[in-house]
Design a protein around this motif. Sequence first.
Motif, PDB file in Angstrom:
ATOM      1  N   ALA A 104      33.201  49.177  36.356  1.00  0.00           N
ATOM      2  CA  ALA A 104      32.673  48.628  35.107  1.00  0.00           C
ATOM      3  C   ALA A 104      33.651  47.634  34.483  1.00  0.00           C
ATOM      4  O   ALA A 104      33.264  46.552  34.026  1.00  0.00           O
ATOM      5  N   MET A 105      34.938  47.982  34.471  1.00  0.00           N
ATOM      6  CA  MET A 105      35.945  47.064  33.947  1.00  0.00           C
ATOM      7  C   MET A 105      36.144  45.872  34.869  1.00  0.00           C
ATOM      8  O   MET A 105      36.396  44.746  34.417  1.00  0.00           O
ATOM      9  N   LEU A 106      36.044  46.102  36.176  1.00  0.00           N
ATOM     10  CA  LEU A 106      36.167  45.002  37.126  1.00  0.00           C
ATOM     11  C   LEU A 106      35.049  43.986  36.912  1.00  0.00           C
ATOM     12  O   LEU A 106      35.270  42.771  36.957  1.00  0.00           O
ATOM     13  N   ALA A 107      33.828  44.481  36.674  1.00  0.00           N
ATOM     14  CA  ALA A 107      32.711  43.586  36.390  1.00  0.00           C
ATOM     15  C   ALA A 107      32.974  42.796  35.116  1.00  0.00           C
ATOM     16  O   ALA A 107      32.691  41.591  35.039  1.00  0.00           O
ATOM     17  N   LYS A 108      33.493  43.457  34.084  1.00  0.00           N
ATOM     18  CA  LYS A 108      33.804  42.784  32.829  1.00  0.00           C
ATOM     19  C   LYS A 108      34.807  41.659  33.055  1.00  0.00           C
ATOM     20  O   LYS A 108      34.643  40.538  32.542  1.00  0.00           O
ATOM     21  N   ALA A 109      35.853  41.958  33.817  1.00  0.00           N
ATOM     22  CA  ALA A 109      36.867  40.943  34.112  1.00  0.00           C
ATOM     23  C   ALA A 109      36.272  39.783  34.900  1.00  0.00           C
ATOM     24  O   ALA A 109      36.559  38.613  34.627  1.00  0.00           O
ATOM     25  N   ALA A 110      35.433  40.091  35.889  1.00  0.00           N
ATOM     26  CA  ALA A 110      34.842  39.044  36.720  1.00  0.00           C
ATOM     27  C   ALA A 110      33.895  38.168  35.916  1.00  0.00           C
ATOM     28  O   ALA A 110      33.880  36.934  36.060  1.00  0.00           O
ATOM     29  N   LEU A 111      33.067  38.776  35.060  1.00  0.00           N
ATOM     30  CA  LEU A 111      32.148  38.000  34.234  1.00  0.00           C
ATOM     31  C   LEU A 111      32.905  37.107  33.257  1.00  0.00           C
ATOM     32  O   LEU A 111      32.521  35.952  33.023  1.00  0.00           O
ATOM     33  N   THR A 112      33.997  37.635  32.706  1.00  0.00           N
ATOM     34  CA  THR A 112      34.810  36.832  31.792  1.00  0.00           C
ATOM     35  C   THR A 112      35.439  35.659  32.523  1.00  0.00           C
ATOM     36  O   THR A 112      35.419  34.514  32.039  1.00  0.00           O
ATOM     37  N   PHE A 113      35.999  35.930  33.699  1.00  0.00           N
ATOM     38  CA  PHE A 113      36.607  34.864  34.502  1.00  0.00           C
ATOM     39  C   PHE A 113      35.583  33.786  34.820  1.00  0.00           C
ATOM     40  O   PHE A 113      35.838  32.591  34.669  1.00  0.00           O
ATOM     41  N   ASN A 114      34.406  34.202  35.270  1.00  0.00           N
ATOM     42  CA  ASN A 114      33.392  33.228  35.649  1.00  0.00           C
ATOM     43  C   ASN A 114      32.908  32.411  34.456  1.00  0.00           C
ATOM     44  O   ASN A 114      32.600  31.228  34.587  1.00  0.00           O
ATOM     45  N   ARG A 115      32.819  33.049  33.288  1.00  0.00           N
ATOM     46  CA  ARG A 115      32.410  32.329  32.088  1.00  0.00           C
ATOM     47  C   ARG A 115      33.468  31.295  31.685  1.00  0.00           C
ATOM     48  O   ARG A 115      33.144  30.160  31.330  1.00  0.00           O
ATOM     49  N   LEU A 116      34.735  31.678  31.751  1.00  0.00           N
ATOM     50  CA  LEU A 116      35.811  30.782  31.326  1.00  0.00           C
ATOM     51  C   LEU A 116      36.120  29.693  32.345  1.00  0.00           C
ATOM     52  O   LEU A 116      36.595  28.617  31.981  1.00  0.00           O
ATOM     53  N   HIS A 117      35.819  29.983  33.625  1.00  0.00           N
ATOM     54  CA  HIS A 117      36.208  29.040  34.681  1.00  0.00           C
ATOM     55  C   HIS A 117      35.007  28.582  35.500  1.00  0.00           C
ATOM     56  O   HIS A 117      35.126  28.256  36.681  1.00  0.00           O
ATOM     57  N   HIS A 118      33.855  28.530  34.854  1.00  0.00           N
ATOM     58  CA  HIS A 118      32.680  27.811  35.362  1.00  0.00           C
ATOM     59  C   HIS A 118      32.236  28.276  36.749  1.00  0.00           C
ATOM     60  O   HIS A 118      32.002  27.464  37.645  1.00  0.00           O
ATOM     61  N   GLY A 119      32.133  29.592  36.929  1.00  0.00           N
ATOM     62  CA  GLY A 119      31.523  30.131  38.141  1.00  0.00           C
ATOM     63  C   GLY A 119      32.343  29.988  39.394  1.00  0.00           C
ATOM     64  O   GLY A 119      31.793  29.914  40.491  1.00  0.00           O
ATOM     65  N   ARG A 120      33.662  30.002  39.268  1.00  0.00           N
ATOM     66  CA  ARG A 120      34.513  29.727  40.433  1.00  0.00           C
ATOM     67  C   ARG A 120      35.013  30.976  41.145  1.00  0.00           C
ATOM     68  O   ARG A 120      35.923  30.892  41.980  1.00  0.00           O
ATOM     69  N   LEU A 121      34.425  32.137  40.869  1.00  0.00           N
ATOM     70  CA  LEU A 121      34.946  33.382  41.438  1.00  0.00           C
ATOM     71  C   LEU A 121      34.028  33.964  42.493  1.00  0.00           C
ATOM     72  O   LEU A 121      32.820  34.090  42.282  1.00  0.00           O
ATOM     73  N   ALA A 122      34.615  34.339  43.638  1.00  0.00           N
ATOM     74  CA  ALA A 122      33.982  35.233  44.612  1.00  0.00           C
ATOM     75  C   ALA A 122      34.766  36.536  44.549  1.00  0.00           C
ATOM     76  O   ALA A 122      35.977  36.551  44.782  1.00  0.00           O
ATOM     77  N   LEU A 123      34.068  37.613  44.209  1.00  0.00           N
ATOM     78  CA  LEU A 123      34.745  38.886  43.963  1.00  0.00           C
ATOM     79  C   LEU A 123      34.830  39.687  45.255  1.00  0.00           C
ATOM     80  O   LEU A 123      33.881  40.352  45.661  1.00  0.00           O
ATOM     81  N   GLY A 124      35.990  39.601  45.899  1.00  0.00           N
ATOM     82  CA  GLY A 124      36.260  40.452  47.047  1.00  0.00           C
ATOM     83  C   GLY A 124      36.782  41.797  46.569  1.00  0.00           C
ATOM     84  O   GLY A 124      37.689  41.852  45.728  1.00  0.00           O
ATOM     85  N   VAL A 125      36.199  42.880  47.064  1.00  0.00           N
ATOM     86  CA  VAL A 125      36.594  44.218  46.621  1.00  0.00           C
ATOM     87  C   VAL A 125      36.830  45.120  47.824  1.00  0.00           C
ATOM     88  O   VAL A 125      36.348  44.857  48.930  1.00  0.00           O
ATOM     89  N   GLY A 126      37.576  46.188  47.583  1.00  0.00           N
ATOM     90  CA  GLY A 126      37.824  47.160  48.635  1.00  0.00           C
ATOM     91  C   GLY A 126      37.998  48.540  48.040  1.00  0.00           C
ATOM     92  O   GLY A 126      38.223  48.698  46.829  1.00  0.00           O
ATOM     93  N   GLY A 127      37.914  49.544  48.905  1.00  0.00           N
ATOM     94  CA  GLY A 127      38.042  50.919  48.447  1.00  0.00           C
ATOM     95  C   GLY A 127      39.466  51.348  48.177  1.00  0.00           C
ATOM     96  O   GLY A 127      39.692  52.403  47.590  1.00  0.00           O
ATOM     97  N   GLY A 128      40.443  50.537  48.593  1.00  0.00           N
ATOM     98  CA  GLY A 128      41.846  50.895  48.414  1.00  0.00           C
ATOM     99  C   GLY A 128      42.430  51.400  49.715  1.00  0.00           C
ATOM    100  O   GLY A 128      42.072  52.481  50.183  1.00  0.00           O
ATOM    101  N   ALA A 129      43.336  50.611  50.297  1.00  0.00           N
ATOM    102  CA  ALA A 129      43.820  50.912  51.643  1.00  0.00           C
ATOM    103  C   ALA A 129      45.000  51.881  51.659  1.00  0.00           C
ATOM    104  O   ALA A 129      45.267  52.512  52.675  1.00  0.00           O
ATOM    105  N   PHE A 130      45.718  51.996  50.536  1.00  0.00           N
ATOM    106  CA  PHE A 130      46.973  52.746  50.553  1.00  0.00           C
ATOM    107  C   PHE A 130      46.921  53.863  49.520  1.00  0.00           C
ATOM    108  O   PHE A 130      47.194  53.650  48.335  1.00  0.00           O
ATOM    109  N   ALA A 131      46.585  55.070  49.992  1.00  0.00           N
ATOM    110  CA  ALA A 131      46.432  56.213  49.088  1.00  0.00           C
ATOM    111  C   ALA A 131      47.728  56.530  48.353  1.00  0.00           C
ATOM    112  O   ALA A 131      47.702  56.909  47.174  1.00  0.00           O
ATOM    113  N   ASP A 132      48.874  56.371  49.020  1.00  0.00           N
ATOM    114  CA  ASP A 132      50.148  56.672  48.373  1.00  0.00           C
ATOM    115  C   ASP A 132      50.400  55.725  47.205  1.00  0.00           C
ATOM    116  O   ASP A 132      50.851  56.145  46.132  1.00  0.00           O
ATOM    117  N   GLY A 133      50.137  54.438  47.413  1.00  0.00           N
ATOM    118  CA  GLY A 133      50.333  53.462  46.348  1.00  0.00           C
ATOM    119  C   GLY A 133      49.395  53.704  45.187  1.00  0.00           C
ATOM    120  O   GLY A 133      49.789  53.584  44.013  1.00  0.00           O
TER     121      GLY A 133
END
Length: 292
Positions: free
Chosen positions: A80-109
């Motif tokens: 939900a927060m990631l979507a908020k950040a992405a929508l804000t970025f796209n609004r401020l920077h004229h649709g220039r974002l492709a949102l690559g996401v992942g489940g998280g590769a490093f459990a320890d980190g």
Amino acid sequence: MPKNPLRFGLSLDPDVAHANDSARLASAAEEAGLDYLAVQDHPYQAGHLDSWTWLTHLAGQTRRIGFMTDVADMQLRPPAMLAKAALTFNRLHHGRLALGVGGGAFADGIAAMGGTRRSNRDMVTYTEEALQVLQPALAGDFVRLHGAQHRIEGYQAGPAAAVPVPVWLGAQGPRMLAVTGGYADGWISPLNIYVKPDEVPAKQKIIDEAARAAGRDPATIRRVYNVIGMIGPARGVPGLSGGVEQWADTLADWSTRLGFDTFIFWPVAESQSQLELFAGEVVPAVRERVAR
């Protein structure tokens, strides 16, 4: 043969020690006509800049070039927060974002930063549910989900995007590839040293079959390959190495035979001169070969 238009990008090093060099490369990549600047997301690395702050800074220094998270860790960046950040970025920077996401590769980190340590199976479930939150949130819809890994009580997403934000999923194992086919707008393959070309057809097949099972057209799913290597004579470097013609022949083959439509270049050294060779000579040669 890919159905989507060919796109090319450059991976920027988020290491704070190289921040000034990466900023100069970002401007050079835009001037050279590349489509994307890509930034990895490993916030538990002490020497790495935060990817969102870094992308926002770079977007303010450029005008046209697109940005790609390669990939945002959804266990440390809840959907939900990631979507908020992405929508804000796209609004401020004229649709220039492709949102690559992942489940998280490093459990320890992830656990080191206060995230939940999940098994691989739970991580896949987390990712599948996260996409069920992320996609409607990016569309500005009302989101509610009571799942095994997420509980969204009811969230009215926004601000509405003038330009849709595509969601591309980084995936390697069969279950995550099936999630890609079922939900994502694109597949981001790990580096060519981790997912080798001869492994790609079987992975593409899993995505295609999952897409069809979900009632989706596999041809609409973008396919992104992260390619590490060096253009020119080199020995002992990881990934793809060779002259411009070899690079052009190889990427054209990986496009027409393996189905990739987007290539993100990770130069192992001499980033400025490698960018010039890639954008100035390799990219137009690949376009010409694929078109032919």
